[in-house]
Design a protein around this motif. Structure first.
Motif, PDB file in Angstrom:
ATOM      1  N   SER A  46       0.799  -1.239   0.000  1.00 27.45           N
ATOM      2  CA  SER A  46       0.000   0.000   0.000  1.00 27.45           C
ATOM      3  C   SER A  46       0.824   1.278   0.000  1.00 27.45           C
ATOM      4  CB  SER A  46      -0.962  -0.003   1.185  1.00 27.45           C
ATOM      5  OG  SER A  46      -1.998  -0.923   0.969  1.00 27.45           O
ATOM      6  N   PRO A  47       1.844   1.413   0.871  1.00 27.23           N
ATOM      7  CA  PRO A  47       2.598   2.675   0.898  1.00 27.23           C
ATOM      8  C   PRO A  47       3.273   2.995  -0.436  1.00 27.23           C
ATOM      9  CG  PRO A  47       3.068   1.363   2.857  1.00 27.23           C
ATOM     10  CD  PRO A  47       2.296   0.478   1.916  1.00 27.23           C
ATOM     11  N   ARG A  50       0.311   3.516  -3.090  1.00 28.42           N
ATOM     12  CA  ARG A  50      -0.686   4.487  -2.614  1.00 28.42           C
ATOM     13  C   ARG A  50      -2.106   4.056  -2.967  1.00 28.42           C
ATOM     14  NH1 ARG A  50       2.257  10.358  -3.740  1.00 28.42           N
ATOM     15  NH2 ARG A  50       4.137   9.899  -2.496  1.00 28.42           N
TER      16      ARG A  50
END
Length: 561
Positions: A46-47, A50
């Motif tokens: 996810s990071p 995004r």
């Protein structure tokens, strides 16, 4: 195979930043069958992207395609993969039948040597349950190492030196009875050793007498040497009875005293590197930069300590075996000691210091506290093994009195029960001694596994199974759980060795035996139809894996019980 395929596809989709190895390390096995056979969590992506894990799973799932996958579905933040059962089953059984005894073996240790320091009982003391852990954990790790291709050297580093032997000599001079000691050496020596510590509470001068006798031993005093050798020989004779029962052999049995005339060279080496400092008359190596207390090398009275001997032994072992790993299977209460040893070796600029590893384990507890010889609080391993074997004999007489080789089978079952009771626990955890739990022949025990093996052998005999070159297709939904478990055996073996954790094998065997017993209960294996050969092949594959797994733990598998 299927994990590697999934990891390769995902790493290619995700880009160079996410290596195949990294992806592989995150692949999980869902806890529920309905969630598939493999799962990849998208949360750590996810990071970078995004996006939510749910969105990433939904985007990636449709792009994963292979003959091994029948369905790929996003669920929450996971990608769940359902495998082609008939293809996987055929591949798994064919692999087991082809490799036979080599199934589950690895080659990553080839050309490398592992030295293992294990067991290490103290002479003149009984072999208690407290020493069982080092012995069986170390033996299992040696078996795993060999299975992974390593050359192994098992060293039984006997405790035959140190101030406690000065105390024992002093105790013998005061209260020893030669005739009694010759008739029952360990029990009588333990009795006077315990008495010494009890008397020393009232008369502290006894401690000085013990120190004096140890100094005599270091100075090769004839009487001290004669008594010490007698106690040592008598002890080793008793210990060997235990090792024969356990089925454990060593490549080298060597006591601490072997290094007496070699320790000065180590002290000189420390001086050459300007590592020795004087501390209140004692000689130490400071480890302030490492955040550790000083490592004591010589006491103020000039006598050596076990750190001096362990440093000397490590150097000697590398010179003799050029090891790639040196494993010390010793209780976690010695963690500081081995940290100090490793750092001192590093300060001596030995590049192999980083390969010295302390494989710590929890204590064997009795009523919640540590067993102790000096307090007279021990449980003798030999007595436990004898009782386990006796209970196995009773069990056999009740259930199968006509069994051949009853004595041998009782030994295999009784000793196996004791070994497995220890190894099924994570080595880092303490284990509460319980004779009842250890000798229960149902549940999470070695006899449960041994009986599953015996049941498989009986089915194979009744079915007239013969290994042939072909592997018939196994279109059996109920066999799928067993197939998946058998397929994971090589991976479990590798993980058990790399994490130095034999309990991974023990827990795996319990799972695979449970799966097989469920299969046995729900399927008529010997039913005469087109799939009989495939079902017998599955039973044979299970029997091979369960036997090999038990062997890795140092446990025998009888063909009949």
């Amino acid at each position: 195979m299927e994990k590697h395929v999934l990891a390769l596809q995902l790493s290619q989709l995700l880009g160079e930043e996410f290596s195949r190895e990294w992806v592989y390390s995150l692949i999980e096995t869902p806890k529920q069958e309905k969630m598939g056979d493999m799962a990849f969590p998208c949360f750590k992506l996810s990071p970078t992207f995004r996006k939510s894990p749910q969105d990433l799973a939904s985007e990636l799932a449709p792009r994963l395609k292979h003959d091994l996958f029948t369905r790929v579905q996003p669920t929450g933040g996971y990608i769940n993969i359902f495998l082609n059962q008939s293809l996987i089953a055929e591949h798994t059984l064919k692999k087991i039948l082809t490799e036979q005894e080599d199934y589950g073996k690895h080659s990553f240790g080839e050309g490398k040597t592992v030295v293992l320091d294990l067991s290490a009982p103290n002479i003149a003391k009984p072999f208690s349950m407290g020493h069982l852990r080092s012995t069986v954990i170390g033996n299992a790790l040696s078996n795993l190492a060999e299975n992974c291709g390593y050359e192994t050297v098992k060293i039984n580093y006997i405790g035959d030196y140190g101030t406690q032997f000065g105390k024992l000599l002093a105790a013998y001079k005061k209260w020893g009875d030669e005739e009694l000691i010759r008739s029952n050496p360990l029990a009588e020596l333990t009795k006077i050793y315990v008495k010494f510590h009890e008397e020393a509470k009232q008369d502290p001068s006894l401690i000085d007498e013990g120190r004096d006798w140890f100094k005599k031993l270091e100075q090769q005093h004839p009487e001290a040497l004669k008594l010490w050798k007698w106690f040592k020989d008598a002890s080793l004779e008793e210990f060997n009875k235990i090792y024969q029962l356990l089925g454990i052999e060593f490549d080298l049995t060597r006591g601490e005293a072997y290094y007496n005339d070699k320790m000065e060279a180590t002290v000189d080496l420390l001086k050459e590197h300007s590592l020795l400092s004087n501390s209140e008359g004692a000689e130490v190596v400071h480890l302030d930069e490492e955040g550790l207390p000083p490592c004591l090398i010589k006491k103020s009275d000039g006598t050596t300590i076990y750190a001096t001997r362990d440093l000397t032994a490590a150097i000697d072992r590398y010179q003799n075996y050029t090891f790639d790993q040196a494993l010390y299977i010793v209780g976690h209460e010695q963690s500081l000691h081995f940290e100090q040893i490793k750092h001192v070796l590093g300060k001596l600029n030995f590049p192999w210091a980083q390969d010295v590893k302390h494989i710590s384990f929890g204590m064997m507890l009795q009523d919640g506290s540590k067993m102790s010889t000096r307090r007279g609080k021990t449980i003798l391993l030999e007595k436990v093994l004898e009782e386990a074997i006796d209970r196995a004999k009773v069990n056999i007489e009740e259930k199968n009195p006509s069994l051949e080789n009853k004595e041998d089978v009782a030994r295999q079952v009784g000793v196996g029960a004791v070994i497995f009771h220890d190894l099924k626990h994570d080595r880092r955890n303490d284990v509460e001694f319980s004779l009842e739990d250890m000798l229960t022949f149902e549940g999470k025990t070695a006899p449960y596994l041994q009986y599953a093996y015996v049941r498989a052998q009986s089915i194979l005999n009744r079915g007239g199974f013969e290994i042939n070159s072909g592997t018939p297709a196994l279109n059996d939904e109920q066999a799928w759980l067993v197939i998946k478990q058998l397929r994971s055996f090589p991976e479990i073996v590798e993980k058990a060795y790399k994490e130095y954790d034999p309990s991974k094998i023990a827990k795996y065997l319990l799972d695979v035996a449970k799966g097989f017993n469920q299969y046995y209960a729900s399927v008529k294996i010997l039913n005469e139809d087109n799939h009989l050969d495939s079902r017998l092949t599955l039973v044979y594959s299970f029997s091979l894996v369960i036997r090999k797994g038990l062997e890795l733990l140092g446990i025998e598998a009888p063909k009949r019980m």
